[in-house]
Write a protein that holds these residues in place. Structure first.
Motif, PDB file in Angstrom:
ATOM      1  N   PHE A  81       0.729   0.672  11.453  1.00 25.61           N
ATOM      2  CA  PHE A  81       1.872   1.164  12.215  1.00 25.61           C
ATOM      3  C   PHE A  81       3.183   0.801  11.501  1.00 25.61           C
ATOM      4  CE2 PHE A  81       5.131   0.298  15.458  1.00 25.61           C
ATOM      5  CZ  PHE A  81       5.249   1.560  16.011  1.00 25.61           C
ATOM      6  N   TYR A  82       3.254  -0.441  11.014  1.00 25.27           N
ATOM      7  CA  TYR A  82       4.481  -0.880  10.325  1.00 25.27           C
ATOM      8  C   TYR A  82       4.603  -0.222   8.959  1.00 25.27           C
ATOM      9  CZ  TYR A  82       6.503  -4.461  13.367  1.00 25.27           C
ATOM     10  OH  TYR A  82       7.146  -5.107  14.376  1.00 25.27           O
ATOM     11  N   SER A  83       3.527  -0.294   8.177  1.00 24.86           N
ATOM     12  CA  SER A  83       3.577   0.285   6.847  1.00 24.86           C
ATOM     13  C   SER A  83       2.177   0.553   6.318  1.00 24.86           C
ATOM     14  CB  SER A  83       4.305  -0.672   5.887  1.00 24.86           C
ATOM     15  OG  SER A  83       4.055  -0.289   4.558  1.00 24.86           O
TER      16      SER A  83
ATOM     17  N   GLU B  26      11.195  -4.849   8.317  1.00 23.84           N
ATOM     18  CA  GLU B  26       9.781  -4.475   8.426  1.00 23.84           C
ATOM     19  C   GLU B  26       8.931  -5.350   7.504  1.00 23.84           C
ATOM     20  OE1 GLU B  26       9.922   0.264   9.614  1.00 23.84           O
ATOM     21  OE2 GLU B  26      10.035  -0.358   7.525  1.00 23.84           O
ATOM     22  N   LEU B  27       9.459  -5.607   6.300  1.00 26.69           N
ATOM     23  CA  LEU B  27       8.711  -6.416   5.342  1.00 26.69           C
ATOM     24  C   LEU B  27       8.441  -7.815   5.905  1.00 26.69           C
ATOM     25  CD1 LEU B  27       7.441  -6.971   2.599  1.00 26.69           C
ATOM     26  CD2 LEU B  27       9.703  -7.526   1.715  1.00 26.69           C
TER      27      LEU B  27
ATOM     28  N   VAL C  60       5.052  -6.883  -3.958  1.00 25.90           N
ATOM     29  CA  VAL C  60       5.016  -5.417  -3.892  1.00 25.90           C
ATOM     30  C   VAL C  60       5.976  -4.914  -2.832  1.00 25.90           C
ATOM     31  CG1 VAL C  60       3.547  -3.420  -3.404  1.00 25.90           C
ATOM     32  CG2 VAL C  60       2.644  -5.328  -4.740  1.00 25.90           C
ATOM     33  N   GLY C  61       6.032  -5.648  -1.700  1.00 25.52           N
ATOM     34  CA  GLY C  61       6.926  -5.272  -0.605  1.00 25.52           C
ATOM     35  C   GLY C  61       8.377  -5.247  -1.049  1.00 25.52           C
ATOM     36  N   THR C  62       8.748  -6.212  -1.923  1.00 24.86           N
ATOM     37  CA  THR C  62      10.108  -6.243  -2.437  1.00 24.86           C
ATOM     38  C   THR C  62      10.409  -4.932  -3.185  1.00 24.86           C
ATOM     39  OG1 THR C  62       9.878  -8.625  -2.693  1.00 24.86           O
ATOM     40  CG2 THR C  62      11.715  -7.590  -3.836  1.00 24.86           C
TER      41      THR C  62
END
Lengths: 607, 639
Positions: free
Chosen positions: A180-182, A301-302, A287-289
């Protein structure tokens, strides 16, 4: 013929199975089948567990909300919001605790009930196994199967199994939230943990073997320790304490090594899971960065996603741990199931079986042969009819097959060829209940229980009253002996009857059989340790008993043979002579030689 | 469950806090015996605790210094990503190392302790006198060596983690005090609450665990006895009754474990809930303080955060506390065995010489103890202050049944003497006294004039050997059962087997001397076992050989051969034989006739026949019976 196939199977193998071939899921399925209590109320427990777990996830969430939206609210802390949130959270703590309590109690109840049932089933099965199968396993190890092996399962069924379900649920929920978030980052998480899944799969059989080895070493250890206890007299008489200590120490050391080895593997499995979880967090952050810079996710979100990763990896770690525990439980289960699923090679025909009516009994051996598994025939071509109300003596040298004959007659074993008939019915078709009512054997070493004499005699007929027991003792002429004991019939006999002498134990065993009042009495050297005067007295009493009954006595003392209606002479696994003493002693055969040798020992006055 | 059974198990009530203190004592005992592994485990645990706290810090740090600037600036660098991975990996490495060290060393320490105590307990089993063994069922002793020892040291599994948690609490405590002492005080209120919950728990739990461990042992006991009785149970068709008997204790154990589970199941959520409620209290009070301007919002958040990372690990403390009653009870039961005294005292004398030995008994009395109730391990108070042994102290109050009443006799060196008497007259007991399997209550037993109590340990079995009525075989090879680990050549073993008339059947066994006989010699017949036991005695070339009806399962012809071979081969041995068979008796030069634990008469066989009615009745019972029978038969034929 119902027992035929099984009897043949018994010739091939006669040992307790380890159910080695069963896979983990098959063991679990069979385990749950054997202990239906484990499933009882499981749905309710799972629901309660979900509530409890939900609470455990909700509480940190509420705490986080409180700090984010209450204390750090824009324009100063929102006291009202904080209070409401705190009260809500406190309520959640109470609900969670109550739910957890209920889960615990329900699980303990179902687990312990299920395991008690399993213990009982295994216990019963061990008694149902043939004498032969029983003797292939050491007692210490058999005891382990109904005690420690079952205990090994308890950890898993008490909460491991449920936690596995709950963890799975938590993993599913966390996955949903992550997607849902990512979806992208969720994909990254799964990519990172995929190798772990493969690794866990690889580890399971390794752990299974390691825990299996531990169970086997526990059995060895208990076997060795039990020698140091049961063999106490011999060990002291020969001063072999040191050697026994060494043997026990070796078994203890082997168990220690196996246990540490299994635990080491389990720690490694868990720690690799932990390492993968840590790597996943780092990779997601890195990776999120990149994703955040690209604008695929927001910074908020991250950060929220990191919280979810934690929520996801926790149950994954928990599951790895429980899978380790599962292998331990399966190792125990495997051994217990191994017992329960070992076919009894001498089995009760069950409801289809024939129930014989009481009364004078005819026994017939038809071309009977017997061989121990993997061995040569110890008994062959046995054809014999024992008419009702007869007294038969079976004689022969040590190892000639006399005891085997007795065991076939009482169906402690089944012949590998031919059949034994009781009143014309194949023994294998007679229900055990009916058989044991009509046929009783007194073995040479009649085992006594750690109870009073009275209770030990009553073992022959549990419904007997005190008067019945006393009457039996009087009729056997044993009252003088009994009154000489400190508490009469209430004297405790000690473990295995060790407070009594071997001869006295045989007297109890005979009284037991006398009380059981069978139609066919088989005495296997039942008075070998009794003094001659007492033996003669008992013999007379038993004649009273055997009048109207059939009796078969295996004896070294040929006085028994002289008193019998006819004598069966066994030599090297075959019946070589049958007939009354008077006839046989006049014939030039095995019996005449035996009797001559015996008579010469008795002194001149016999002949 | 009867009240009597419960009272029997629970023992004395203990003062509050005593269990915890005793538990810490047990733990300390364990730590002292495994200091190295325990230290490594604690180091690992501290590493883990530090890394756990550091992980939260590291994530915060990289978020602040790398992630946020990158997102704000809209560009990322490999160096930045490298920092994230590097920092987190470093912390992770410490964490994993800590966990591995902690768990592996704790496991090793725990199993080492189990092994150490198993060795001690089994040494005790081997050391304690037979009378002690009679008072303790084998199944119970097995359970003691396994389940009780396991219960004692199970606490070492969660222990290092709990120590790590205490370390974490210290770090967090210091940080909290630095933020605000008043809030810290509120937070610390949690500890008295935890302690109070624990005291209640220990008090409720201990008797329940005691009962569960006792029942565990009883389950083992019934199973052990029942399986040993396997043949009789089957022969009498009592499988159902035995299953019911086992079912009764099994169900008692189940109920008891469910009861334990209920207590534990109550305690766990309480222990887990208390710290969370503490966090919430901190939040509420903290918010009020922020509103009053006494604190900043950031301080409260940090405080709540510090508290929340502790929430999960604090459970480890609960696990240790929950294990303590089990550990204490297990230890008490193990200690009851380890502290049991009453072993045989040995002197320093030797029995010199190599010819036949001369045993003598002077004015000996011996009685067996009636045992109305059996002792429950760990339930009785451990040794009393005045130094009397609780075990023998207990014996003094019990009734005793005399078995030997003032026997004096001397067996001439080199003779073969027979001990004859009715069943239960004390023959085996006397045999046991002569070989010092038991010590007399009064009087003296000597060998070559030396009191057996003065002979040094290990000396006697080399000189005097018993072949008991009931043979015991070890789960070993034929060779191992004959030599019992002593150094004997194959020739010696075969020679002994030959004298015991066992060489023929041993030769026919699949692997000869190296054939394994199975537990208790299960693969052999009774007569075969007796002959191997005989060979076991013969191979030692004893100076005194006592045969306690040792050939009862051997047929008469073979028995004669054995005795003849024995006489031929053993001129240097005094033989004392318990016998009924007239042939055996006549081989003996000297006969001792016992009745009711007294020597009624002794002398040559013919002498006794002539002057001792009881003896004559006993040995001629068969002949008389045969004669009467012949007369009856003759009468019937005449009719």
């Amino acid at each position: 013929m119902t027992g035929g196939a099984e009897a043949t199977a018994a010739g091939v193998s006669s040992s307790i199975g380890g159910s080695q071939e069963l896979s983990t899921p098959a063991i679990l399925r069979r385990g749950f089948e054997l202990s239906p209590e484990l499933r009882k109320g499981l749905l309710g427990t799972v629901l309660l567990a979900l509530v409890a777990t939900g609470g455990k996830v909700l509480i940190p969430f509420l705490v986080q909300q409180t700090t984010d939206h209450g204390i750090r609210a824009e324009g100063g802390p929102d006291v009202r919001f904080v209070l409401i949130a705190v009260l809500l959270a406190a309520g959640a703590v109470v609900v969670t605790s109550v739910a957890q309590f209920l889960v615990n109690v329900r699980l303990f109840r179902s687990a312990e009930s299920g395991l008690a049932t399993l213990r009982l089933k295994a216990f019963r099965r061990i008694h149902d196994l043939s004498v032969l199968t029983q003797s292939t396993e050491r007692r210490g190890a058999l005891v382990a199967r109904v005690t420690n092996d079952v205990d090994t399962i308890s950890m898993f069924v008490q909460f491991g199994g449920l936690m596995l379900l709950v963890s799975t649920a938590q993993i599913v929920v966390a996955t949903g939230l992550m997607v849902f978030y990512s979806p992208l980052l969720a994909g990254v998480v799964y990519l990172c943990l995929l190798p772990l899944a493969l690794l866990v799969r690889q580890f399971q059989p390794v752990l299974g073997r390691a825990y299996g080895a531990v169970r086997a070493r526990v059995g060895d250890m208990l076997g060795a320790i039990s020698e140091s206890i049961v063999g106490a007299v011999t060990i002291r008489a020969y001063g072999v304490e040191e050697r026994t200590t060494r043997r026990v120490d070796e078994a203890i050391e082997a168990h220690r090594r196996a246990a540490i080895g299994a635990q080491f593997r389990s720690v490694m499995a868990f720690s690799s899971g932990q390492a993968f979880a840590g790597v996943t967090t780092a990779v997601v952050l890195a990776v999120g960065t990149v994703f955040a810079v690209q604008g695929w996710v927001t910074l908020g979100e991250l950060l929220a996603f990191l919280f979810l990763v934690n929520l996801f990896t926790q149950p994954v770690l928990m599951a790895t741990e429980i899978l380790n525990e599962l292998q331990n439980a399966v190792a125990g289960w495997r051994r217990v199931i191994g017992v329960v699923d070992t076919p009894a090679d001498v089995s009760d025909p069950g409801p289809e079986g024939v129930t014989l009516s009481r009364g004078p009994i005819t026994v017939q051996f038809e071309d009977v042969a017997y061989a121990y598994p993997g061995g040569d025939r110890v008994l062959e071509d046995v054809d014999l009819v024992i008419p009702p109300r007869s007294r038969v003596a079976v004689v022969g040298e040590t190892g000639s097959g006399k005891t085997t004959l007795a065991k076939l007659l009482t169906r402690l074993m089944d012949p590998v060829a031919g059949r034994v008939l009781l009143d014309g019915v194949d023994l294998r078709q007679v229900t055990f209940d009916s058989l044991r009512r009509r046929v009783v054997m007194v073995p040479q070493e009649g085992f006594l229980f750690d109870q009073s004499l009275r209770e030990n005699i009553r073992f022959g007929r549990p419904t007997a009253t005190d008067e019945d027991v006393e009457l039996a003792v009087t009729e056997l002429g044993l009252d003088a002996w009994i009154t000489g004991l400190p508490h009469g019939l209430d004297t405790q006999v000690g473990q295995r009857g060790e407070s009594l002498s071997a001869g006295e134990r045989q007297l109890v065993a005979i009284a037991r059989a006398y009380l059981a009042d069978p139609d066919l009495l088989v005495l296997d050297e039942a008075t070998s340790a009794v003094d001659p005067a007492t033996e003669v007295r008992i013999q007379r009493a038993l004649e009273g008993l055997t009048r109207g009954r059939t009796s078969v006595a295996i004896a070294h003392r040929l006085s028994t043979a002289e008193a019998a209606d006819f004598v069966v002479v066994v030599d090297q696994g075959r019946i070589v002579e049958v007939g009354p003493h008077r006839d046989l002693v006049g014939r030039d055969g095995v019996y005449r030689r035996m009797h001559a040798s015996w008579a010469s020992q008795q002194g001149a006055e016999v002949t | 469950m009867t009240a009597a059974a419960q009272g029997r198990v629970i023992g004395r009530p203990r003062p509050t806090g005593a269990v915890l203190r005793e538990g810490l004592g047990v733990i300390w005992r364990g730590v002292r015996q495994q200091p190295r592994w325990f230290s490594v485990a604690v180091v690992g645990s501290v590493l883990w605790a530090a890394a756990t706290v550091a992980t939260a810090w590291a994530i915060g740090h990289v978020t602040e210094t790398v992630v946020t600037p990158a997102v704000t600036e809209g560009r990322w660098t490999w160096a930045g990503l490298g920092t994230i991975v590097w920092v987190l990996m470093a912390v992770l490495a410490v964490n994993v190392t800590g966990v591995v060290l902690r768990r592996v060393s704790a496991t090793i320490a725990g199993f080492n302790l189990q092994a150490i105590y198993r060795r001690r307990v089994t040494r005790q089993y081997l050391r304690l006198p037979l009378s002690w063994h009679h008072a303790h069922p084998s199944g119970q002793l097995l359970s003691n060596a396994h389940a009780d020892i396991e219960a004692t040291w199970q606490v070492f599994n969660p222990l290092p983690m709990a120590i790590g948690v205490i370390f974490m609490l210290l770090i967090a405590g210091v940080q909290m005090v630095l933020v605000d002492w008043f809030l810290t005080l509120i937070a610390l209120l949690v500890f008295p609450a935890l302690f109070a919950a624990n005291v209640v728990f220990q008090r409720v739990m201990s008797p329940k665990i005691t009962r569960a461990q006792q029942l565990r042992a009883e389950v083992a006991e019934v199973a052990h006895e029942s399986f040993e009785a396997g043949l009789v149970v089957k022969a009498m068709g009592r499988e159902q009754e035995e299953t019911e008997r086992f079912g009764k204790v099994t169900h008692e154990l189940r109920d008891s474990l469910v009861d334990v589970g209920r207590t534990r199941g109550t305690f766990e959520p309480v222990i887990e809930g208390i710290p969370t409620l503490g966090t919430l209290a901190v939040l509420a009070v903290g918010t009020a303080q922020v509103a009053a301007g006494a604190l900043t919002a950031a301080d409260v958040v940090q405080m709540a955060y510090l508290f929340s990372i502790l929430a999960f690990p604090v459970r480890a403390l609960g696990w240790v506390l929950a294990e303590i009653p089990r550990s204490v009870v297990g230890h008490r039961r193990v200690a009851a065995v380890l502290q049991a005294t009453g072993s045989m005292e040995h002197g320093a004398a030797t029995v010199p010489g190599d010819g036949p030995a001369e045993p003598a008994v002077r004015e000996v009395h011996y009685s067996y103890v009636d045992r109305p109730e059996r002792e429950v391990l760990g339930a009785a108070p451990t040794p009393s202050r005045d130094g009397t042994d609780p075990y023998t102290g207990m014996l003094a109050d019990l009734e005793r049944t005399p078995a030997i009443r003032g026997v004096s006799l001397q067996v001439p060196a080199g003779s073969t003497s027979a001990l004859v008497g009715p069943t239960g007259s004390g023959k085996s007991t006397l045999a046991g006294l002569v070989l010092r399997l038991v010590d007399p209550d009064s009087g003296q037993v000597t060998l070559d004039g030396i009191d057996l109590r003065q002979v040094r340990q290990g000396e006697l079995p080399d000189v005097a050997t018993l072949v008991a009525q009931q043979t015991f075989m070890f789960d070993d090879t034929v060779r191992g059962n004959v030599t019992l680990g002593t150094d004997r050549t194959d020739e010696e073993v075969w020679e002994a087997l030959r004298i015991a008339q066992a060489d023929d059947f041993v030769r026919q066994l699949p692997q000869g001397l190296d054939t394994r006989v199975g537990e208790r010699g299960g693969t052999l017949s009774g007569g075969q076992r007796q002959r191997i036991a005989l060979a076991r005695a013969i191979v030692r070339r004893p100076r005194l050989l006592v045969l306690d009806d040792a050939t009862s399962a051997v047929d008469p012809a073979v028995e004669q051969q054995i005795l003849a071979a024995l006489r031929e081969a053993r001129s240097g041995t005094t033989v004392l034989v318990v016998a009924y068979r007239i042939a055996t008796i006549t081989l003996a030069g000297h006969v001792i006739y016992l009745e009711h634990g007294r020597v009624v008469d002794q002398g040559g066989h013919e002498e006794l026949l002539a002057r001792c009615q009881g003896y004559a009745d006993l040995v001629h019972a068969y002949a008389r019976e045969a004669a009467e029978r012949a007369a009856v038969n003759a009468a019937e034929e005449d009719r």
